[in-house]
Design a protein around this motif. Structure first.
Motif, PDB file in Angstrom:
ATOM      1  N   VAL A  16      14.694 -23.729   1.204  1.00 50.36           N
ATOM      2  CA  VAL A  16      13.260 -23.565   1.376  1.00 50.36           C
ATOM      3  C   VAL A  16      12.895 -22.121   1.129  1.00 50.36           C
ATOM      4  O   VAL A  16      13.675 -21.206   1.413  1.00 50.36           O
ATOM      5  CB  VAL A  16      12.827 -24.041   2.799  1.00 50.36           C
ATOM      6  N   LYS A  17      11.683 -21.881   0.571  1.00 47.36           N
ATOM      7  CA  LYS A  17      11.243 -20.516   0.283  1.00 47.36           C
ATOM      8  C   LYS A  17       9.790 -20.376   0.704  1.00 47.36           C
ATOM      9  O   LYS A  17       8.976 -21.274   0.513  1.00 47.36           O
ATOM     10  CB  LYS A  17      11.385 -20.303  -1.232  1.00 47.36           C
ATOM     11  N   VAL A  18       9.480 -19.209   1.270  1.00 51.30           N
ATOM     12  CA  VAL A  18       8.101 -18.905   1.666  1.00 51.30           C
ATOM     13  C   VAL A  18       7.342 -18.382   0.452  1.00 51.30           C
ATOM     14  O   VAL A  18       7.866 -17.559  -0.304  1.00 51.30           O
ATOM     15  CB  VAL A  18       8.122 -17.827   2.774  1.00 51.30           C
ATOM     16  N   GLY A  74       2.491  -7.985   3.131  1.00 54.29           N
ATOM     17  CA  GLY A  74       3.713  -8.517   3.740  1.00 54.29           C
ATOM     18  C   GLY A  74       4.707  -8.990   2.697  1.00 54.29           C
ATOM     19  O   GLY A  74       5.913  -8.777   2.831  1.00 54.29           O
ATOM     20  N   GLY A  75       4.213  -9.632   1.655  1.00 55.91           N
ATOM     21  CA  GLY A  75       5.094 -10.131   0.591  1.00 55.91           C
ATOM     22  C   GLY A  75       5.856  -8.984  -0.062  1.00 55.91           C
ATOM     23  O   GLY A  75       7.061  -9.077  -0.314  1.00 55.91           O
ATOM     24  N   ALA A  76       5.147  -7.886  -0.320  1.00 53.49           N
ATOM     25  CA  ALA A  76       5.787  -6.735  -0.962  1.00 53.49           C
ATOM     26  C   ALA A  76       6.850  -6.137  -0.041  1.00 53.49           C
ATOM     27  O   ALA A  76       7.905  -5.696  -0.502  1.00 53.49           O
ATOM     28  CB  ALA A  76       4.736  -5.689  -1.313  1.00 53.49           C
ATOM     29  N   ASP A  91       3.848 -22.551   1.604  1.00 54.22           N
ATOM     30  CA  ASP A  91       2.781 -21.624   1.216  1.00 54.22           C
ATOM     31  C   ASP A  91       2.060 -21.138   2.484  1.00 54.22           C
ATOM     32  O   ASP A  91       1.547 -21.950   3.260  1.00 54.22           O
ATOM     33  CB  ASP A  91       1.813 -22.392   0.293  1.00 54.22           C
ATOM     34  N   LEU A  92       2.013 -19.803   2.671  1.00 52.26           N
ATOM     35  CA  LEU A  92       1.364 -19.249   3.872  1.00 52.26           C
ATOM     36  C   LEU A  92      -0.146 -19.049   3.666  1.00 52.26           C
ATOM     37  O   LEU A  92      -0.844 -18.599   4.574  1.00 52.26           O
ATOM     38  CB  LEU A  92       1.997 -17.893   4.240  1.00 52.26           C
ATOM     39  N   GLY A  93      -0.637 -19.382   2.501  1.00 49.22           N
ATOM     40  CA  GLY A  93      -2.016 -19.059   2.116  1.00 49.22           C
ATOM     41  C   GLY A  93      -3.102 -19.709   2.956  1.00 49.22           C
ATOM     42  O   GLY A  93      -4.249 -19.254   2.935  1.00 49.22           O
ATOM     43  N   PRO A 125      -4.093  -8.939   1.119  1.00 51.44           N
ATOM     44  CA  PRO A 125      -3.779  -8.497  -0.252  1.00 51.44           C
ATOM     45  C   PRO A 125      -3.787  -6.972  -0.386  1.00 51.44           C
ATOM     46  O   PRO A 125      -4.466  -6.274   0.364  1.00 51.44           O
ATOM     47  CB  PRO A 125      -4.912  -9.096  -1.093  1.00 51.44           C
ATOM     48  N   HIS A 126      -3.032  -6.482  -1.371  1.00 47.50           N
ATOM     49  CA  HIS A 126      -2.958  -5.036  -1.623  1.00 47.50           C
ATOM     50  C   HIS A 126      -4.365  -4.436  -1.762  1.00 47.50           C
ATOM     51  O   HIS A 126      -4.634  -3.343  -1.280  1.00 47.50           O
ATOM     52  CB  HIS A 126      -2.190  -4.756  -2.922  1.00 47.50           C
ATOM     53  N   HIS A 127      -5.257  -5.154  -2.442  1.00 43.89           N
ATOM     54  CA  HIS A 127      -6.601  -4.611  -2.693  1.00 43.89           C
ATOM     55  C   HIS A 127      -7.323  -4.303  -1.382  1.00 43.89           C
ATOM     56  O   HIS A 127      -8.007  -3.279  -1.261  1.00 43.89           O
ATOM     57  CB  HIS A 127      -7.423  -5.616  -3.515  1.00 43.89           C
ATOM     58  N   GLU A 159       2.615  10.147  -4.847  1.00 46.02           N
ATOM     59  CA  GLU A 159       2.864  10.592  -6.228  1.00 46.02           C
ATOM     60  C   GLU A 159       3.847   9.632  -6.864  1.00 46.02           C
ATOM     61  O   GLU A 159       5.013   9.565  -6.482  1.00 46.02           O
ATOM     62  CB  GLU A 159       3.435  12.017  -6.234  1.00 46.02           C
ATOM     63  N   LYS A 160       3.356   8.889  -7.847  1.00 43.92           N
ATOM     64  CA  LYS A 160       4.167   7.830  -8.469  1.00 43.92           C
ATOM     65  C   LYS A 160       4.441   8.222  -9.913  1.00 43.92           C
ATOM     66  O   LYS A 160       3.504   8.471 -10.677  1.00 43.92           O
ATOM     67  CB  LYS A 160       3.366   6.526  -8.377  1.00 43.92           C
ATOM     68  N   PHE A 161       5.719   8.289 -10.299  1.00 40.56           N
ATOM     69  CA  PHE A 161       6.065   8.669 -11.666  1.00 40.56           C
ATOM     70  C   PHE A 161       6.379   7.421 -12.477  1.00 40.56           C
ATOM     71  O   PHE A 161       7.289   6.664 -12.147  1.00 40.56           O
ATOM     72  CB  PHE A 161       7.264   9.622 -11.681  1.00 40.56           C
TER      73      PHE A 161
HETATM   74  C1  LIG Z   1       3.000  -7.541 -13.410  1.00 37.54           C
HETATM   75  C2  LIG Z   1       3.391  -7.124 -12.025  1.00 37.54           C
HETATM   76  C3  LIG Z   1       3.458  -5.772 -11.736  1.00 37.54           C
HETATM   77  C4  LIG Z   1       3.803  -5.341 -10.462  1.00 37.54           C
HETATM   78  N1  LIG Z   1       3.844  -3.994 -10.216  1.00 37.54           N
HETATM   79  C5  LIG Z   1       4.118  -3.565  -8.967  1.00 37.54           C
HETATM   80  C6  LIG Z   1       4.095  -2.178  -8.662  1.00 37.54           C
HETATM   81  O1  LIG Z   1       3.785  -1.321  -9.479  1.00 37.54           O
HETATM   82  N2  LIG Z   1       4.407  -1.812  -7.396  1.00 37.54           N
HETATM   83  C7  LIG Z   1       4.723  -2.716  -6.421  1.00 37.54           C
HETATM   84  O2  LIG Z   1       4.982  -2.324  -5.287  1.00 37.54           O
HETATM   85  N3  LIG Z   1       4.729  -4.037  -6.676  1.00 37.54           N
HETATM   86  C8  LIG Z   1       4.428  -4.476  -7.923  1.00 37.54           C
HETATM   87  N4  LIG Z   1       4.421  -5.834  -8.178  1.00 37.54           N
HETATM   88  C9  LIG Z   1       4.810  -6.773  -7.106  1.00 37.54           C
HETATM   89  C10 LIG Z   1       3.659  -7.067  -6.188  1.00 37.54           C
HETATM   90  O3  LIG Z   1       3.443  -5.970  -5.320  1.00 37.54           O
HETATM   91  C11 LIG Z   1       3.937  -8.313  -5.356  1.00 37.54           C
HETATM   92  O4  LIG Z   1       2.740  -8.638  -4.771  1.00 37.54           O
HETATM   93  C12 LIG Z   1       4.950  -8.198  -4.239  1.00 37.54           C
HETATM   94  O5  LIG Z   1       6.208  -7.730  -4.678  1.00 37.54           O
HETATM   95  C13 LIG Z   1       5.223  -9.542  -3.577  1.00 37.54           C
HETATM   96  O6  LIG Z   1       4.130  -9.917  -2.845  1.00 37.54           O
HETATM   97  P1  LIG Z   1       3.606 -11.404  -2.905  1.00 37.54           P
HETATM   98  O7  LIG Z   1       2.575 -11.534  -1.846  1.00 37.54           O
HETATM   99  O8  LIG Z   1       3.183 -11.703  -4.289  1.00 37.54           O
HETATM  100  O9  LIG Z   1       4.907 -12.213  -2.452  1.00 37.54           O
HETATM  101  P2  LIG Z   1       5.628 -13.475  -3.091  1.00 37.54           P
HETATM  102  O10 LIG Z   1       5.908 -13.235  -4.526  1.00 37.54           O
HETATM  103  O11 LIG Z   1       4.913 -14.711  -2.733  1.00 37.54           O
HETATM  104  O12 LIG Z   1       6.992 -13.417  -2.244  1.00 37.54           O
HETATM  105  C14 LIG Z   1       7.962 -12.411  -2.488  1.00 37.54           C
HETATM  106  C15 LIG Z   1       9.178 -12.685  -1.596  1.00 37.54           C
HETATM  107  O13 LIG Z   1       8.895 -12.397  -0.228  1.00 37.54           O
HETATM  108  C16 LIG Z   1       8.998 -13.583   0.583  1.00 37.54           C
HETATM  109  N5  LIG Z   1       7.855 -13.524   1.486  1.00 37.54           N
HETATM  110  C17 LIG Z   1       6.579 -13.227   1.138  1.00 37.54           C
HETATM  111  N6  LIG Z   1       5.796 -13.133   2.222  1.00 37.54           N
HETATM  112  C18 LIG Z   1       6.586 -13.422   3.279  1.00 37.54           C
HETATM  113  C19 LIG Z   1       6.337 -13.473   4.681  1.00 37.54           C
HETATM  114  N7  LIG Z   1       5.134 -13.185   5.203  1.00 37.54           N
HETATM  115  N8  LIG Z   1       7.374 -13.768   5.485  1.00 37.54           N
HETATM  116  C20 LIG Z   1       8.605 -14.017   4.993  1.00 37.54           C
HETATM  117  N9  LIG Z   1       8.895 -13.969   3.665  1.00 37.54           N
HETATM  118  C21 LIG Z   1       7.890 -13.671   2.821  1.00 37.54           C
HETATM  119  C22 LIG Z   1       8.992 -14.741  -0.391  1.00 37.54           C
HETATM  120  O14 LIG Z   1       9.715 -15.842   0.114  1.00 37.54           O
HETATM  121  C23 LIG Z   1       9.653 -14.131  -1.608  1.00 37.54           C
HETATM  122  O15 LIG Z   1      11.052 -14.139  -1.455  1.00 37.54           O
HETATM  123  C24 LIG Z   1       4.094  -6.296  -9.439  1.00 37.54           C
HETATM  124  C25 LIG Z   1       4.025  -7.658  -9.735  1.00 37.54           C
HETATM  125  C26 LIG Z   1       3.675  -8.080 -11.014  1.00 37.54           C
HETATM  126  C27 LIG Z   1       3.587  -9.550 -11.301  1.00 37.54           C
END
Ligand SMILES: Cc1cc2nc3c(=O)[nH]c(=O)nc-3n(C[C@H](O)[C@H](O)[C@H](O)COP(=O)(O)OP(=O)(O)OC[C@H]3O[C@@H](n4cnc5c(N)ncnc54)[C@H](O)[C@@H]3O)c2cc1C
Length: 284
Positions: free
Chosen positions: A28-30, A113-115, A53-55, A77-79, A183-185
């Motif tokens: 299973v995956k979140v 949280g996902g990040a 899906d936690l959405g 969300p990041h935004h 500062e991000k390179f």
């Molecule tokens: C084109 C592109 C460019 C990007 N560039 C950057 C960047 O410059 N910098 C950056 O930091 N990130 C970047 N990202 C990644 C982005 O920040 C993602 O949002 C992040 O890595 C994952 O967040 P998500 O909500 O999409 O998680 P998901 O993709 O849904 O999940 C990621 C992982 O975390 C787990 N997970 C998620 N939420 C939870 C929770 N609450 N509890 C337990 N497990 C959880 C999932 O099971 C999965 O394994 C980029 C992504 C894309 C597609």
């Protein structure tokens, strides 16, 4: 590519989500924003039988004050982190860093949280969370536990969140009046960090009174160079003085050595970016 077939559940409570994870076992995956997980599924690097899906869990999203801390829901969300007035006022470093993640589409779908759970060494949110001394609320079969930032990031793409657990929220101690810079390179716009440095400082009487730092992509987990934070105390925030105080920032780090840059080049970047981040933060 098309992912392998999977069952899909979208519970409306954390308790139901945790139950589904327990029942699903290893397969299973979140799903949060899907910005990292969906590409992983499409590349068939993972093939879970069930996606949870936690959405639809409303309580996991949003930013609120709780005494001397901000509480940021894992599904925020990041935004929202980048533009929140509360975050800008009390944890400016998070807003700065979240604004550099990818592009507007990813920032609207991807979650804080996902990040953090994804824990990509080049991801932009772990180092600021570590620098700010965040703590992580994790729900699992035996209830809710709290993990400090220094224990949360375990290894490459690995955190303290177990397979049967969900990150629900992140508590960030308020640092009101502190200023920040990230500062991000990158080689091209909207790229992942080759190296990045998170800095937040409190300036008093023209010198740095307190500093907290975090390094992105300088090892398998984010790095907090505490000895450099100490060395910055009492320093005037000008290039020459800050450069001397941060000279050892890359000592003991284990950055990757790849097509984007050698480990030595990354150590050089870390020193330059730390100076820039501290000076910019102090002038902000
Ligand atoms: C084109 C592109 C460019 C990007 N560039 C950057 C960047 O410059 N910098 C950056 O930091 N990130 C970047 N990202 C990644 C982005 O920040 C993602 O949002 C992040 O890595 C994952 O967040 P998500 O909500 O999409 O998680 P998901 O993709 O849904 O999940 C990621 C992982 O975390 C787990 N997970 C998620 N939420 C939870 C929770 N609450 N509890 C337990 N497990 C959880 C999932 O099971 C999965 O394994 C980029 C992504 C894309 C597609």
């Amino acid at each position: 590519m098309i992912p392998t077939a999977f069952e899909y559940e979208a519970p409306s409570t954390v308790e139901d989500a945790v139950r589904l994870l327990a029942e699903g076992g290893d397969d299973v995956k979140v799903l949060a924003g899907g910005q990292s997980l969906i590409p992983v599924l499409k590349l068939r690097l993972a093939g879970p039988e069930l996606i949870v899906d936690l959405g639809r869990i409303d309580g996991l999203r949003g930013i609120r004050e709780d005494g001397d801390a901000l509480v940021i829901g894992a599904m925020t969300p990041h935004h929202e982190v980048a533009t929140s007035g509360l975050v800008r006022e009390h944890a400016a470093l998070l807003a700065e860093a979240a604004g550099t993640v990818a592009d507007p589409q990813v920032r609207h779908r991807g979650t804080f949280g996902g990040a953090l759970v994804h824990a990509d060494p080049a991801g932009d949110m772990p180092a600021p969370a570590l620098a700010l001394g965040a703590s992580f609320e994790i729900a699992g079969p035996s209830g809710v536990r709290t993990v400090a930032a220094e224990d949360f990031f375990v290894d490459l793409f690995t955190t303290a969140v177990g397979e049967d657990e969900i990150l629900t929220a992140v508590r960030v101690p308020k640092r009101t009046g502190w200023t920040a810079a990230y500062e991000k390179f990158v080689r091209v716009a909207q790229q992942w960090s080759i190296v990045a440095v998170a800095a937040t400082v409190r300036v008093e009487g023209g010198t740095i009174a307190e500093a907290r730092l975090g390094l992105t992509n300088m090892g398998s987990t984010p790095v907090r160079p505490t000895s450099v934070e100490q060395a910055l105390i009492g320093v005037a925030p000008v290039d020459q003085e800050v450069e001397a105080a941060v000279a050892s920032v890359a000592d003991g780090t284990t950055p990757p050595d790849d097509l984007n840059g050698s480990a030595d080049y990354r150590r050089h970047l870390a020193r330059v970016l730390t100076r820039r981040a501290v000076v910019r933060a102090a002038g902000a």
